[in-house]
Design a protein around this motif. Structure first.
Motif: not given
Ligand code: CU
Length: 283
Positions: A197, A232, A234, A236, A240, A243
């Motif tokens: 992350h 976040c 990235e 993920c 995602h 996040m």
């Molecule tokens: Cu993430």
């Protein structure tokens, strides 16, 4: 046709350079001590790259103009090997410029990551997982309780594996929002339970991966009280986008009051503070 294409290339170049001077969709106002140095470095890089880009596009347009099809049949194309001397020269110049930019920028980068956090820093353990943030605070005793991966139990809401038998854990709190003091160094101990992350608060000018199996320590100082979006950064997994969270930067007395609260009241107080502070307005 060659002339039209050359002029289009020059107009597109001018428009894309003007977009940077226009200033909209730019960075939000910064709120960390290291931000001015980072922004300065970013600006130097942008100017160097911008000048190279403009020069390359002007040259491209000029070539298109000069070697356009003039309808003259005797004007045949010739094959050129190019110039080794020129190629060596511009490769060396490019290498020097990029290595110099890297060396200039590394001191800010290293000051946040490679050096220890100053004594008295406010320390928070960050445990990322698909798809939520867990921020673990040490509580009034300033000693984080012991954690153990085997004790992680999401269904019992023990997301970080806190050991309830450890006396230091009694006053710990875990929330989904990052709450830190203003004008005091903050140390984050970054971990991930599953995939990579990345924690990002644009106003902090700070972005760092959280890697499974590693504890990455970073530190910074926020200098403006308020509520900021935390994401976040990235990709993920499928959820995602969920996040997304907030970072609250609070005056020292609010942090002290918060630290002395037991977990349930801590959660309620954080919720109340999140409602109290508005998000910054993006111009
Ligand atoms: Cu993430």
């Amino acid at each position: 046709m060659g002339r039209v294409l050359a002029v289009i290339i020059w107009i597109l170049t001018l428009l894309s350079v003007l977009l940077f001077f226009y200033g909209k969709w730019w960075f939000p106002a910064a709120i960390s001590d290291h931000a001015p140095a980072l922004d300065r470095q970013f600006m130097i890089t942008l100017v160097v790259v911008g000048v190279s880009f403009t020069a390359a596009q002007i040259g491209l347009g000029w070539m298109v103009w000069k070697y356009r099809d003039t309808g003259n049949r005797s004007d045949r194309a010739v094959y050129s090997h190019g110039s080794n001397r020129l190629e060596v020269l511009w490769t060396i110049i490019t290498a020097i410029i990029f290595i110099a930019l890297g060396l200039m920028g590394q001191s800010v980068w290293a000051s946040l990551r490679l050096h220890d956090a100053p004594p008295g820093s406010y320390s928070v353990e960050v445990v990322a997982q698909q798809f939520q943030w867990n921020f673990h605070y040490a509580g009034g005793d300033n000693k984080p309780g012991r954690t153990d991966p085997s004790l992680i139990d999401d269904s019992a809401l023990n997301f970080v594996g806190l050991d309830p038998s450890d006396p230091n854990a009694a006053d710990d709190a875990v929330t989904a929002s990052l709450v830190i003091p203003v004008n005091r160094p903050v140390e984050l101990r970054l971990r991930s339970k599953d995939v990579i992350h990345n924690i990002w608060v644009p106003q902090l000018r700070f972005k760092q991966d959280l890697v499974p199996g590693m504890e990455i320590k970073v530190h910074f100082t926020a200098n403006k009280v308020g509520k900021y979006e935390l994401a976040c950064a990235e990709l993920c997994g499928q959820l995602h986008y969920k996040m997304k969270s907030y970072m609250l930067v609070l005056p020292e007395d609010e942090i002290q009051a918060l630290q002395s609260l037991p977990q349930a009241e801590y959660q309620a107080k954080v919720k109340e503070l999140l409602d109290k502070y508005p998000l910054p307005i993006y111009e």
